[in-house]
Design an enzyme around this catalytic site. Structure first.
Site, short mmCIF file in Angstrom:
data_model
loop_
_atom_site.label_atom_id
_atom_site.label_comp_id
_atom_site.label_asym_id
_atom_site.label_seq_id
_atom_site.Cartn_x
_atom_site.Cartn_y
_atom_site.Cartn_z
N ASP A 16 0.69 -0.97 -0.41
CA ASP A 16 0.01 0.36 -0.31
C ASP A 16 0.85 1.03 -0.33
OD1 ASP A 16 -1.54 2.27 1.05
OD2 ASP A 16 -2.80 1.13 1.88
N HIS A 17 1.28 2.06 -0.96
CA HIS A 17 2.49 2.75 -0.73
C HIS A 17 1.96 4.05 -0.01
CE1 HIS A 17 -0.40 4.80 -4.24
NE2 HIS A 17 -0.20 6.44 -3.77
N HIS A 76 -5.46 2.64 1.78
CA HIS A 76 -4.95 4.02 1.93
C HIS A 76 -5.55 4.83 3.11
CE1 HIS A 76 -3.32 3.01 -1.96
NE2 HIS A 76 -3.60 4.22 -2.46
#
Ligand code: BG6
Length: 540
Positions: free
Chosen positions: A185-186, A248
Site C-alpha cells: 500500500d504505497h 490508503h
C-alpha cells in the site's frame, strides 16, 4: 550502502516490466536508490513482458521514465549508464511453463556470476487476473522454495471484496509463506504517513489528549484533481471505495487510532493496526445511507481547463454506476474512541491534489471569557499534511493585540522542507528498500487486508445492489456532491477545507493566517438530527 548489509546480491524481476508502474514508479525509484548508493552493489533488474524487446530498447524506454519521474530530474549519462548496465528484458509468456524454467536458469546464472545466492524479488506489477498464473508458474520452477531468498511483492488491488481477497490469500499461501509476501500500500511508504507514528509515539505532549475526551472528530481526506486518465478498465471495476478507502484511507485511520506499540517490531505494529480495523463498528445494511455517500463527477473546470464528465471518459460506460467520490463515517468501538466519528473522504476531479488528516479537538469545557472576547474563537485543531505540502499545523487561541480581551486563532506550523533541508524519499524508494532489507513493517499482512475488506463490505454490497439515481452528482472541480455536506452536517460538522490549499500560494500569508475556511457552510444544524447517541449537534 544501506541495502548491502547482507553482502548478498539482489535480483528484481518485474513482471509487467513494460507497464506504467515500472515506467513511472519502480525504475525511477530504483534509479534514485542507486544514485543514493542505497542499493547493494551487486544487483540485477529483469523486466519481463510478452513482446520481444532488446535490452537496449528497453533501457532507452526506461530512461525516458527516469528522466521524468526520478527525483533528481533528468538523468546524467554516466549515472544512468552505470545503472542501466544492470537492467535486462526477458520475454516471458506467463501461460507457458517453460518461460519460468528459463527465468530460473537466468537467475541461477546470476548466482554463479556473483558466486553467491542473490535475494530474488518477484514484483507483480500486473493486473490481478495474472497473480494466480504467476504464483503457480514461479512455484512450478521452484522459485518460491528458498524462504529466505525468494520474496513476492503484490500491488493492489488485493482482491475486489472479502471473498476474493481470501481466495487470493489461500492461493498465495499454497506457494509462499506469509513472511515472503509483501502486499504494497504505497501510502505507507510516504514519509508523512510514517511520521504519524513518530509524532504520536515520540512525543509526550499529544498522547494524553489523543482520545474521546479531547477529540471531537477526525477528518481524513485524499483529494485528487486528476481524473482516471487511461485507467478506465481498472477504475470501472474498482471505484473510489475500493481504490482508496479500503486501503490508503483505512491505513491512515489505523495509524491515527492505534494503541501505542510495545516495540517497533513489524508484527507488533501490524497487530495494533489490525486491532483498530477489528474495532470498527460494522455498518448495518439499513444504515449504509447514513454512514456513506457516493458521487460521480460531471463536466466541470479544473485549473482553468474544462474537463469531461466521468461517464464520457474513454472506456467508461455511458450509464456507469462507478463512484469517483466516496465519503464514509466510521466509529472505532473501544475505550479510547467510543462515539468519536472518523470521516474519510476521497474523490477524483476535486479542486486539488491534497491529502491530509485533520484532528478536531473539543471546545474548552467552560468558557470563562466574556461573550465579546469569543466572537473569533475556535477549538484547537491539528492538521497532518501528507501531500503535496508535508508538515503539521496546530491551531490554538491567543489574545488578539489590543486594549480588550479578545481571543483569536493562530496556526503554529512545521514544514518538512523548511526544517530538514533534504528531500524526502518517494514512497516506492522506501518500500523497495524495505523489501530488499526484508522488513515487512510497512506492508499489509493478510489479516489486515481481509479486515479492511470486512469493514467496507456492507457499503460495497449496498452500493452494488442499489444503483445510484443521481449520477453524475458533482461538478469536476467542486468538493464532491452536496449529499456529502448534508451527511456531515447531520453531526453538526462541516468538511474542513484542506489547510494547505490556503497556504500553497504564499507561505508568508499562511504564517499569519487565522482560521482556515470551511469548504462550504454546513446545512442548518437545528433541522437535522444527530446520528450517534449521546452527541449534541455541536457546530464547531
Ligand atoms: C492509487 C490509486 O493507489 O493511488 C490511484 O489506484 C490514485 O487511483 C493514487 O490516483 C494516488 O496516489 P498518490 O500517491 O498520488 O496520492
Amino acid at each position: 550502502m544501506d541495502g548491502d548489509k547482507s553482502g548478498e546480491g539482489i535480483v528484481f524481476v518485474i513482471f509487467g516490466g513494460g507497464g506504467d508502474l515500472a515506467f513511472r514508479k519502480l525504475i525511477p525509484a530504483l534509479f534514485d536508490l542507486f544514485q543514493d548508493r542505497r542499493l547493494p552493489s551487486r544487483f540485477k533488474i529483469i523486466g519481463t513482458g510478452r513482446g520481444q524487446v532488446t535490452d537496449e530498447a528497453y533501457r532507452l524506454r526506461l530512461r525516458e521514465g527516469a528522466d521524468q519521474f526520478s527525483s533528481g530530474g533528468k538523468t546524467e549519462d554516466k549515472n544512468w549508464n552505470d545503472f542501466a548496465s544492470n537492467v535486462f528484458f526477458l520475454q516471458v509468456d506467463i501461460e507457458d511453463p517453460s518461460a519460468f524454467a528459463s527465468l530460473a536458469k537466468d537467475l541461477a546464472g546470476y548466482d554463479e556470476q556473483i558466486s553467491g545466492r542473490a535475494v530474488r524479488i518477484f514484483y507483480l506489477a500486473v493486473p490481478p487476473d495474472r497473480f494466480e498464473p504467476l504464483a503457480v508458474g514461479l512455484a512450478s520452477a521452484k522459485l518460491n522454495r528458498d524462504r529466505r531468498h525468494a520474496r513476492i511483492v503484490i500491488e493492489k488491488p488485493f482482491g475486489r471484496d472479502l471473498e476474493s481477497a481470501r481466495q487470493l490469500d489461500r492461493l498465495l499461501a499454497e506457494h509462499f509463506t506469509e513472511s515472503q509476501i509483501y502486499r504494497i500500500d504505497h501510502y505507507l511508504g510516504k514519509e508523512t504517513v510514517q511520521n504519524i507514528l513518530a509524532f504520536r509515539f515520540g512525543n509526550t505532549l499529544f498522547e494524553p489528549v489523543w482520545n474521546r475526551r479531547y477529540i471531537d472528530h477526525v477528518q481524513i481526506t485524499v483529494a485528487e484533481a486528476d481524473g482516471i486518465g487511461h485507467r478506465s478498465g481498472y477504475y470501472e471495476n474498482a471505484g473510489a471505495l475500493r481504490d482508496i478507502i479500503q486501503n490508503h484511507l483505512l491505513q491512515i485511520l489505523c495509524l491515527i487510532a492505534m494503541e501505542p506499540p510495545i516495540s517497533f517490531g513489524s508484527d507488533e505494529i501490524r497487530q495494533k493496526k489490525v486491532d483498530v480495523l477489528r474495532a470498527i463498528r460494522p455498518i448495518a445494511p439499513e444504515l449504509v445511507g447514513q454512514n456513506a455517500v457516493r458521487g460521480q463527477y460531471g463536466t466541470g473546470w479544473i485549473g482553468g481547463e474544462r474537463v469531461v464528465a466521468y461517464h464520457l471518459e474513454p472506456g467508461v460506460a455511458k450509464d456507469s454506476a462507478t463512484e469517483t467520490f466516496a465519503a464514509v463515517r466510521f466509529f472505532v468501538d473501544n475505550w479510547r474512541w467510543q462515539d468519536v466519528p472518523f470521516y474519510l473522504r476521497t474523490g477524483k476531479r476535486l479542486p486539488a491534489r491534497i491529502s491530509e488528516v485533520c484532528i478536531h479537538f473539543r471546545p474548552v469545557p467552560h468558557q470563562a471569557f466574556p461573550g465579546a472576547a469569543l466572537s473569533d474563537s475556535r477549538p484547537n485543531r491539528l492538521v497532518m499534511a501528507i501531500q503535496p505540502q508535508e508538515g503539521i499545523l496546530l491551531r490554538f487561541e491567543v489574545k488578539h493585540p489590543g486594549p480588550n480581551m479578545a481571543l483569536a486563532p493562530v496556526m503554529m506550523q512545521f514544514y518538512y522542507r523548511e526544517a530538514f533541508r533534504t528531500r524526502s524519499p518517494e514512497a516506492y524508494e522506501t518500500l523497495l528498500l524495505d523489501v530488499v532489507r526484508g522488513d515487512p513493517t510497512l506492508f499489509m499482512r493478510s489479516d489486515q487486508t481481509e479486515a479492511a475488506w470486512a469493514v467496507i463490505a456492507p457499503i460495497l454490497d449496498m452500493w452494488n445492489a442499489v444503483k445510484p439515481a443521481d449520477f453524475p452528482n458533482y461538478h469536476a472541480g467542486s468538493w464532491g456532491p452536496e449529499a456529502a455536506d448534508i451527511f456531515i452536517a447531520r453531526d453538526g460538522h462541516s468538511w474542513t477545507l484542506p489547510t494547505f490549499l490556503q497556504c500553497s500560494e504564499d507561505l508568508a500569508v499562511c504564517r499569519v493566517a487565522k482560521e482556515p475556511l470551511e469548504t462550504r457552510k454546513a446545512a442548518p444544524v437545528e433541522s437535522l438530527q444527530p446520528l450517534h447517541p449521546g452527541k449534541e449537534g455541536v457546530s464547531q
